[in-house]
Design an enzyme around this catalytic site. Structure first.
Site, PDB file in Angstrom:
ATOM      1  N   ASP A 174      64.973  27.060  70.850  1.00  0.00           N
ATOM      2  CA  ASP A 174      66.416  26.681  69.505  1.00  0.00           C
ATOM      3  C   ASP A 174      67.044  25.048  70.642  1.00  0.00           C
ATOM      4  O   ASP A 174      67.981  25.573  71.079  1.00  0.00           O
ATOM      5  CB  ASP A 174      67.583  27.814  69.781  1.00  0.00           C
ATOM      6  N   LYS A 230      73.587  20.478  64.937  1.00  0.00           N
ATOM      7  CA  LYS A 230      74.534  20.087  65.788  1.00  0.00           C
ATOM      8  C   LYS A 230      74.919  18.689  65.715  1.00  0.00           C
ATOM      9  O   LYS A 230      75.177  18.662  64.777  1.00  0.00           O
ATOM     10  CB  LYS A 230      74.655  21.145  66.903  1.00  0.00           C
ATOM     11  N   TYR A 270      72.038  32.753  71.914  1.00  0.00           N
ATOM     12  CA  TYR A 270      72.733  32.764  70.722  1.00  0.00           C
ATOM     13  C   TYR A 270      72.222  31.486  69.228  1.00  0.00           C
ATOM     14  O   TYR A 270      71.489  30.667  70.342  1.00  0.00           O
ATOM     15  CB  TYR A 270      74.177  31.758  70.573  1.00  0.00           C
ATOM     16  N   TYR A 326      85.785  33.099  63.218  1.00  0.00           N
ATOM     17  CA  TYR A 326      86.847  34.066  64.741  1.00  0.00           C
ATOM     18  C   TYR A 326      87.352  33.867  65.149  1.00  0.00           C
ATOM     19  O   TYR A 326      87.859  33.586  66.327  1.00  0.00           O
ATOM     20  CB  TYR A 326      85.156  32.326  65.830  1.00  0.00           C
TER      21      TYR A 326
HETATM   22  C1  LIG Z   1      75.672  26.535  66.622  1.00  0.00           C
HETATM   23  C2  LIG Z   1      74.243  27.176  66.895  1.00  0.00           C
HETATM   24  C3  LIG Z   1      73.354  27.470  66.493  1.00  0.00           C
HETATM   25  C4  LIG Z   1      74.037  28.250  65.296  1.00  0.00           C
HETATM   26  O1  LIG Z   1      74.378  26.736  64.127  1.00  0.00           O
HETATM   27  P1  LIG Z   1      74.959  26.690  62.607  1.00  0.00           P
HETATM   28  O2  LIG Z   1      75.363  25.248  62.430  1.00  0.00           O
HETATM   29  O3  LIG Z   1      76.213  27.358  63.255  1.00  0.00           O
HETATM   30  O4  LIG Z   1      74.478  28.035  61.560  1.00  0.00           O
HETATM   31  C5  LIG Z   1      72.466  28.852  66.177  1.00  0.00           C
HETATM   32  N1  LIG Z   1      71.581  27.862  67.947  1.00  0.00           N
HETATM   33  C6  LIG Z   1      71.972  27.370  69.446  1.00  0.00           C
HETATM   34  C7  LIG Z   1      71.705  27.720  69.927  1.00  0.00           C
HETATM   35  C8  LIG Z   1      73.570  26.805  68.563  1.00  0.00           C
HETATM   36  O5  LIG Z   1      74.256  26.465  69.480  1.00  0.00           O
END
Ligand SMILES: *Cc1c(COP(=O)(O)O)cnc(C)c1O
Length: 433
Positions: free
Chosen positions: A250, A279, A156, A28
């Site tokens: 997600d 994460k 996202y 980024y």
């Molecule tokens: C960070 C994130 C992703 C992507 O994860 P990466 O490990 O960076 O590929 C997908 N969904 C959400 C909600 C996120 O916060």
């Protein structure tokens, strides 16, 4: 070769940075104009140490991963022990204890019958796997044409091509990448009766072509720390049931205590068909992600026909070191009062960020769990703000028009106060400029 612009915060970068920076393509980052990145040499607890010895209080947890702070001795010990025994082995035809234990424990901790765990190495990939599962689920059930997804503005889900297609159009750069990414249905979250009716009608009209609805539960993170109620999630679950669509939650950002409960979906009392985690899964130690499906989804892949199987297999799937870190992280959630700490952080964030409402140019102040955000009418000079935060001794990275903190869940009262006072101070400076 182009060299990143000098960074006034680190006038004498160590040789490895001066030599390496021109070769390192950062995430980024406009490499021509962004000042050289800061050299970090050590992490511990809620602190980062720079090459010149300065310590910063970390307000980001390394993109929301370091739930227990950095270098937690329990996680370190577990990873070291695993490293001595078996750093990696393929999961094809072989299975090992760290992956089996982690799959079992995640199944036990997640609500309902979410009990079939597929491991990958990044959040984006885990979302792609969820999307692939959803599409093949319908194919395996003999239903044709259900290949598209409904997701939401402000969402996202990752940076890979398929996940970009379900991000907010700006975040996913839908205009720039038109033709390269699939076109999905990006709707408004059903946050009121009118929007609920609109989504209901939309889903009714498109049910024949939609495989699944995808959303982040309670908090849309990278899309601007936008919050919605548990009631909205309940509506989504009900609409997916009504129109016979899968619901993918997600929880990559929201999972593991960040919103106040172990998983955000618990607050709505709903069970998604598929959930994605990453994460904080390893407590910020290693790259690991998981896609977890309910029993009926998993069962749709069973049969005598090899073609019904899920044809996916990341090389490092279920990496033992990463699973050992994740198991140790779960131990800490069990042994230590993490969710109580989140509640305390939440109360302090609410108290200490509240005065930001009185700063002219501040549009909103919001707190959920261990997430505190100040939304500005318009963002100032981002590079200047980032520099000012470091000068104040904290690591905070505003984006869009959001100044936020997602501190490690173990952050003490004093460190948290340093974060919030820096947020108030730099926000005031920025809006006054
Ligand atoms: C960070 C994130 C992703 C992507 O994860 P990466 O490990 O960076 O590929 C997908 N969904 C959400 C909600 C996120 O916060």
């Amino acid at each position: 070769m182009s060299i990143p612009p000098a960074n006034p915060l680190t006038p004498h970068p160590p040789a490895w940075l001066a030599e390496g920076a021109p070769h390192l393509w950062l995430p980024y980052t406009q490499m021509q104009t962004t000042p050289m990145a800061l050299p970090v040499v050590k992490t511990d607890g809620a602190r980062l140490t720079l090459a010149d010895g300065r310590e910063l209080v970390d307000g980001i947890s390394s993109w929301w991963t370091a739930a227990h702070g950095y270098n937690h001795p329990h996680i370190r010990t577990a990873v070291t022990a695993q490293l001595e025994k078996m750093p990696h082995v393929m999961l094809g035809g072989l299975a090992h204890e760290p992956a089996c234990r982690l799959a079992t424990r995640l199944s036990e901790k997640l609500p309902g019958d979410l009990g079939h765990v597929f491991f990958s190495e990044s959040g984006s990939v885990s979302v792609e796997i969820a999307m692939k599962i959803a599409v093949q689920y319908w194919i395996n059930k003999g239903v044709r044409g259900r290949t598209r997804f409904v997701s939401f503005k402000g969402g996202y889900h990752g940076d890979t091509l398929a996940t970009m297609s379900v991000c907010d159009p700006d975040e996913g750069m839908h205009t720039l990448f038109k033709g390269a990414i699939a076109e999905q249905f990006i709707c408004e979250l059903p946050t009121d009766a009118e929007k609920e009716a609109a989504l209901d009608a939309f889903l009714a009209a498109h049910a024949h072509e939609v495989a699944a609805v995808v959303t982040e539960p309670l908090v849309q993170g990278a899309g601007g720390m936008r919050f919605h109620d548990a009631a909205t999630l309940k509506v989504l679950r009900a609409l997916c049931d009504k129109h016979d669509m899968l619901l993918i939650l997600d929880e990559i950002f929201t999972g593991f205590g960040r919103t106040g409960s172990m998983f955000a979906c618990e607050q709505a009392g709903i069970v998604p068909d598929i959930v994605t985690l990453s994460k904080a899964l390893t407590g910020g130690t290693m790259a690991l992600a998981a896609t977890i499906a309910r029993a009926p989804i998993f069962e749709a892949f069973l049969g005598d026909d090899a073609g019904r199987a899920l044809m996916h297999g990341p090389t490092y799937t279920g990496n033992p070191l990463a699973c050992a870190a994740a198991n140790a992280s779960l131990d800490l959630f069990e042994r230590e009062p993490r969710l109580e700490q989140v509640a305390a952080i939440s109360a302090q964030l609410s108290r200490e960020l509240e005065p930001a409402r009185d700063i002219p140019g501040v549009k909103d102040v919001r707190v959920k769990g261990a997430i505190g955000a100040i939304e500005l009418e318009r963002m100032g000079d981002l590079n200047l703000m980032k520099r000012r935060f470091v000068e104040e001794g904290v690591w905070i990275r505003p984006f869009g028009n959001i100044v936020y903190t997602t501190p490690p869940l173990v952050t003490g009262e004093e460190d948290l106060a340093r974060l919030t006072s820096a947020m108030l101070k730099i926000t005031a400076e920025t809006t006054a400029a």
